[in-house]
Scaffold this motif. Structure first.
Motif, mmCIF file in Angstrom:
data_model
loop_
_atom_site.group_PDB
_atom_site.id
_atom_site.type_symbol
_atom_site.label_atom_id
_atom_site.label_comp_id
_atom_site.label_asym_id
_atom_site.label_seq_id
_atom_site.Cartn_x
_atom_site.Cartn_y
_atom_site.Cartn_z
ATOM 1 N N VAL A 1 -4.217 8.925 -18.882
ATOM 2 C CA VAL A 1 -2.802 8.700 -18.629
ATOM 3 C C VAL A 1 -2.677 7.741 -17.455
ATOM 4 C CG1 VAL A 1 -0.632 9.773 -17.997
ATOM 5 C CG2 VAL A 1 -2.228 10.999 -19.438
ATOM 6 N N SER A 2 -1.873 6.723 -17.616
ATOM 7 C CA SER A 2 -1.664 5.794 -16.511
ATOM 8 C C SER A 2 -0.176 5.657 -16.239
ATOM 9 C CB SER A 2 -2.268 4.423 -16.817
ATOM 10 O OG SER A 2 -1.616 3.859 -17.923
ATOM 11 N N ALA A 3 0.128 5.301 -15.012
ATOM 12 C CA ALA A 3 1.528 5.126 -14.625
ATOM 13 C C ALA A 3 1.783 3.651 -14.376
ATOM 14 C CB ALA A 3 1.824 5.930 -13.365
ATOM 15 N N VAL A 4 2.959 3.215 -14.724
ATOM 16 C CA VAL A 4 3.347 1.838 -14.487
ATOM 17 C C VAL A 4 4.491 1.846 -13.485
ATOM 18 C CG1 VAL A 4 4.286 -0.255 -15.512
ATOM 19 C CG2 VAL A 4 2.664 1.138 -16.810
ATOM 20 N N ALA A 5 4.298 1.138 -12.395
ATOM 21 C CA ALA A 5 5.356 1.059 -11.383
ATOM 22 C C ALA A 5 6.215 -0.154 -11.691
ATOM 23 C CB ALA A 5 4.747 0.943 -9.991
ATOM 24 N N VAL A 6 7.503 0.051 -11.792
ATOM 25 C CA VAL A 6 8.428 -1.055 -11.979
ATOM 26 C C VAL A 6 8.882 -1.484 -10.592
ATOM 27 C CG1 VAL A 6 10.620 -1.782 -12.954
ATOM 28 C CG2 VAL A 6 9.165 -0.174 -14.202
ATOM 29 N N VAL A 7 8.512 -2.692 -10.226
ATOM 30 C CA VAL A 7 8.818 -3.188 -8.896
ATOM 31 C C VAL A 7 9.836 -4.310 -9.033
ATOM 32 C CG1 VAL A 7 7.854 -4.191 -6.798
ATOM 33 C CG2 VAL A 7 6.471 -2.631 -8.168
ATOM 34 N N PRO A 8 11.029 -4.129 -8.475
ATOM 35 C CA PRO A 8 12.038 -5.180 -8.555
ATOM 36 C C PRO A 8 11.527 -6.478 -7.937
ATOM 37 C CG PRO A 8 12.965 -3.152 -7.659
ATOM 38 C CD PRO A 8 11.492 -2.962 -7.733
ATOM 39 N N SER A 9 12.100 -7.599 -8.363
ATOM 40 C CA SER A 9 11.637 -8.898 -7.869
ATOM 41 C C SER A 9 11.849 -9.051 -6.364
ATOM 42 C CB SER A 9 12.345 -10.026 -8.625
ATOM 43 O OG SER A 9 13.736 -9.909 -8.424
ATOM 44 N N GLN A 10 12.772 -8.286 -5.794
ATOM 45 C CA GLN A 10 13.012 -8.360 -4.360
ATOM 46 C C GLN A 10 12.245 -7.259 -3.642
ATOM 47 O OE1 GLN A 10 17.229 -8.305 -3.702
ATOM 48 N NE2 GLN A 10 17.362 -10.509 -3.937
ATOM 49 N N SER A 11 10.985 -7.067 -4.039
ATOM 50 C CA SER A 11 10.188 -6.048 -3.377
ATOM 51 C C SER A 11 8.760 -6.538 -3.172
ATOM 52 C CB SER A 11 10.198 -4.746 -4.167
ATOM 53 O OG SER A 11 9.586 -4.937 -5.403
ATOM 54 N N LEU A 12 8.124 -5.923 -2.208
ATOM 55 C CA LEU A 12 6.753 -6.246 -1.855
ATOM 56 C C LEU A 12 5.940 -4.982 -2.077
ATOM 57 C CD1 LEU A 12 4.756 -8.238 -0.453
ATOM 58 C CD2 LEU A 12 5.435 -7.170 1.689
ATOM 59 N N MET A 13 4.856 -5.078 -2.845
ATOM 60 C CA MET A 13 4.036 -3.910 -3.097
ATOM 61 C C MET A 13 2.745 -4.003 -2.300
ATOM 62 S SD MET A 13 2.891 -1.995 -6.585
ATOM 63 C CE MET A 13 1.692 -3.184 -7.131
ATOM 64 N N ILE A 14 2.491 -2.960 -1.531
ATOM 65 C CA ILE A 14 1.245 -2.818 -0.793
ATOM 66 C C ILE A 14 0.462 -1.745 -1.521
ATOM 67 C CG2 ILE A 14 0.192 -2.155 1.392
ATOM 68 C CD1 ILE A 14 2.886 -2.944 2.732
ATOM 69 N N SER A 15 -0.754 -2.061 -1.932
ATOM 70 C CA SER A 15 -1.555 -1.062 -2.634
ATOM 71 C C SER A 15 -2.743 -0.641 -1.777
ATOM 72 C CB SER A 15 -2.024 -1.591 -3.991
ATOM 73 O OG SER A 15 -2.772 -2.772 -3.824
ATOM 74 N N ILE A 16 -3.112 0.625 -1.925
ATOM 75 C CA ILE A 16 -4.279 1.173 -1.234
ATOM 76 C C ILE A 16 -5.175 1.771 -2.309
ATOM 77 C CG2 ILE A 16 -5.128 2.701 0.569
ATOM 78 C CD1 ILE A 16 -2.259 2.794 1.692
ATOM 79 N N ASP A 17 -6.379 1.202 -2.465
ATOM 80 C CA ASP A 17 -7.267 1.690 -3.519
ATOM 81 C C ASP A 17 -8.083 2.894 -3.056
ATOM 82 O OD1 ASP A 17 -9.457 0.737 -2.035
ATOM 83 O OD2 ASP A 17 -9.783 -1.003 -3.328
ATOM 84 N N LYS A 18 -8.882 3.447 -3.960
ATOM 85 C CA LYS A 18 -9.631 4.674 -3.661
ATOM 86 C C LYS A 18 -10.641 4.491 -2.531
ATOM 87 C CE LYS A 18 -12.952 3.875 -7.337
ATOM 88 N NZ LYS A 18 -13.477 4.366 -8.597
ATOM 89 N N ASN A 19 -11.017 3.242 -2.249
ATOM 90 C CA ASN A 19 -11.936 2.950 -1.142
ATOM 91 C C ASN A 19 -11.188 2.672 0.160
ATOM 92 O OD1 ASN A 19 -14.249 3.160 -2.828
ATOM 93 N ND2 ASN A 19 -13.796 1.116 -3.606
ATOM 94 N N GLU A 20 -9.883 2.903 0.141
ATOM 95 C CA GLU A 20 -8.985 2.744 1.292
ATOM 96 C C GLU A 20 -8.836 1.291 1.744
ATOM 97 O OE1 GLU A 20 -9.920 5.751 4.252
ATOM 98 O OE2 GLU A 20 -9.193 7.309 2.884
ATOM 99 N N ASN A 21 -8.979 0.367 0.786
ATOM 100 C CA ASN A 21 -8.670 -1.039 1.042
ATOM 101 C C ASN A 21 -7.166 -1.207 0.899
ATOM 102 O OD1 ASN A 21 -11.429 -2.040 1.263
ATOM 103 N ND2 ASN A 21 -11.572 -1.597 -0.925
#
Length: 86
Positions: A1-21
């Motif tokens: 099961v995977s989730a899809v994040a809908v990010v509006p065009s006026q947004s900035l996404m910061i991701s943190i992976d399992k290795n804490e990058n």
């Protein structure tokens, strides 16, 4: 099961992976660089929203430091969690 994040065009996404990058646009950055990038993005667009998308296995300390970097840049970020990639 995977989730899809809908990010509006006026947004900035910061991701943190399992290795804490911590990344923006798949580019690993330090907390100081995150703060600078968020500040620049929000200066260009005052309506900019920031989303921190973190792997569920990431320590809360890393997430809080990332949120703190956003606060230092003058932005209250939202947070979401995702399942680890196998």
């Amino acid at each position: 099961v995977s989730a899809v994040a809908v990010v509006p065009s006026q947004s900035l996404m910061i991701s943190i992976d399992k290795n804490e990058n911590i990344m923006i646009d798949n580019n690993p950055l330090s907390l100081l660089q995150i703060e600078s990038q968020v500040r620049q993005a929000t200066q260009k667009n005052k309506e900019m929203k920031v989303l921190v998308l973190s792997d569920k296995k990431v320590s809360i300390d890393v997430v809080l430091k990332t949120l703190d970097a956003c606060r230092k840049a003058g932005v209250e970020a939202s947070i979401a969690a995702k399942e680890s990639e196998k």
